[in-house]
Design an enzyme around this catalytic site. Structure first.
Site, PDB file in Angstrom:
ATOM      1  CB  VAL A 143     -15.531   3.828  -4.873  1.00  0.00           C
ATOM      2  CG1 VAL A 143     -15.971   2.607  -4.068  1.00  0.00           C
ATOM      3  CG2 VAL A 143     -16.282   5.057  -4.361  1.00  0.00           C
ATOM      4  CB  CYS A 144     -11.733   1.993  -8.596  1.00  0.00           C
ATOM      5  SG  CYS A 144     -13.146   1.743  -9.695  1.00  0.00           S
ATOM      6  CG  ASN A 145      -6.741   3.746  -4.525  1.00  0.00           C
ATOM      7  OD1 ASN A 145      -5.729   3.141  -4.846  1.00  0.00           O
ATOM      8  ND2 ASN A 145      -6.846   4.373  -3.358  1.00  0.00           N
ATOM      9  CG  PHE A 148      -6.345  -1.987  -6.010  1.00  0.00           C
ATOM     10  CD1 PHE A 148      -5.921  -3.288  -5.741  1.00  0.00           C
ATOM     11  CD2 PHE A 148      -5.534  -1.206  -6.831  1.00  0.00           C
ATOM     12  CE1 PHE A 148      -4.725  -3.788  -6.252  1.00  0.00           C
ATOM     13  CE2 PHE A 148      -4.347  -1.699  -7.346  1.00  0.00           C
ATOM     14  CZ  PHE A 148      -3.938  -2.975  -7.048  1.00  0.00           C
TER      15      PHE A 148
END
Length: 216
Positions: A143-145, A148
Site C-alpha cells: 500500500v505504501c507504493n 506513492f
C-alpha cells in the site's frame, strides 16, 4: 495560507501503532519556515480506498506540497523513496482483506514516477545532524507504493501541487518489543528528521544531482 499535506497510515498487520501516523499527527498544525501550515491526515492501509481518501483531501486542501509517510518495519534508518512503480503485488492482505497481485495502480499510467522531492539534498541534511538515512530505490509493491504512485500521478494533474513524494520511517522503540533485534528509531529523532526534511523541501527547489521525471 500555504499548506503542506503530511499523511501517515493507520496500523496494519495486527499492530496497534504505525510510526508514520505517530509522526504525522504530532506535526499537525505546525508551521514550516516559509509559513506553510502542516496538515496531517491518516490514510487507511487499504488498496484503492487510500487513494480515494487522499484525492478527496487534495481536492479540499489544494496543498502546494504533499509528503506521504509509511512504515518500513526492519529498516534501521529513514528511507527517502526515489521511485514509485505502477504495480500492486501484495505480500499479505491489507486491512480490508484484499491482496491484489500483478495489478497496475493506475491502468494506462506510466511504468513509474520519480519523487518530486529533493531527496539527495534531504539525505545530505539528515546526515549532517547524524540521523540515519538512505535513498531508497524501491518502495515495495504494497500500500505504501500504491499511495506513492497515486500521489505522483495526481501531482502531474494538479497545477497547485508543486512538490510531492514519499518517505519510509523505521519502527518506534515501543513497537519492537514484539520483534527480537528489530531496529528502531525514537519518536523524537523521527520528528527531528521530518522537520528538517520539510525545511529542505521548502528551501531547495531542485536537487543538484537528481532531476524529477517519469519512467516510461
Amino acid at each position: 495560507m500555504k499548506t503542506i499535506l503530511l499523511t501517515g497510515f493507520e496500523p496494519f498487520a495486527g499492530e496497534t501503532l504505525n510510526a508514520s501516523w505517530e509522526v504525522a499527527r504530532r506535526l499537525h498544525g505546525t508551521l514550516a519556515e516559509d509559513g506553510s501550515r502542516v496538515i496531517a491526515m491518516q490514510l487507511p492501509c487499504v488498496f484503492e480506498r487510500a487513494l480515494r481518501v487522499l484525492e478527496e483531501r487534495l481536492d479540499s486542501l489544494r496543498p502546494q506540497t504533499a509528503v506521504a509517510l509509511g512504515q518500513a518495519g526492519g529498516s534501521p534508518c529513514v528511507r527517502l523513496e526515489r521511485v514509485a512503480i505502477n504495480l500492486d503485488d501484495a505480500c499479505m492482505v491489507d486491512n480490508a482483506g484484499q491482496q491484489p497481485v500483478d495489478v497496475p495502480v493506475v491502468h494506462g499510467g506510466p511504468t513509474g514516477y520519480f519523487s518530486g522531492l529533493p531527496i539527495k539534498a534531504m539525505a545530505s541534511a539528515l546526515r549532517k545532524v547524524h540521523i540515519p538515512v538512505s535513498v531508497s530505490h524501491s518502495a515495495g509493491t504494497y500500500v505504501c507504493n500504491h499511495v506513492f504512485y497515486g500521489l505522483m500521478h495526481e501531482a502531474g494533474r494538479r497545477e497547485s501541487l508543486k512538490r510531492a513524494g514519499f518517505i519510509h520511517l523505521p519502527y518506534l522503540p515501543e513497537q519492537v518489543m514484539r520483534y527480537l533485534k528489530a531496529p528502531a528509531m525514537s519518536l523524537e529523532t523521527q520528528l527531528s528528521a521530518m522537520r528538517l526534511a520539510l525545511r529542505v523541501v521548502q528551501t531547495i527547489h531542485k536537487d543538484e544531482i537528481f532531476s524529477e521525471g517519469t519512467l516510461d
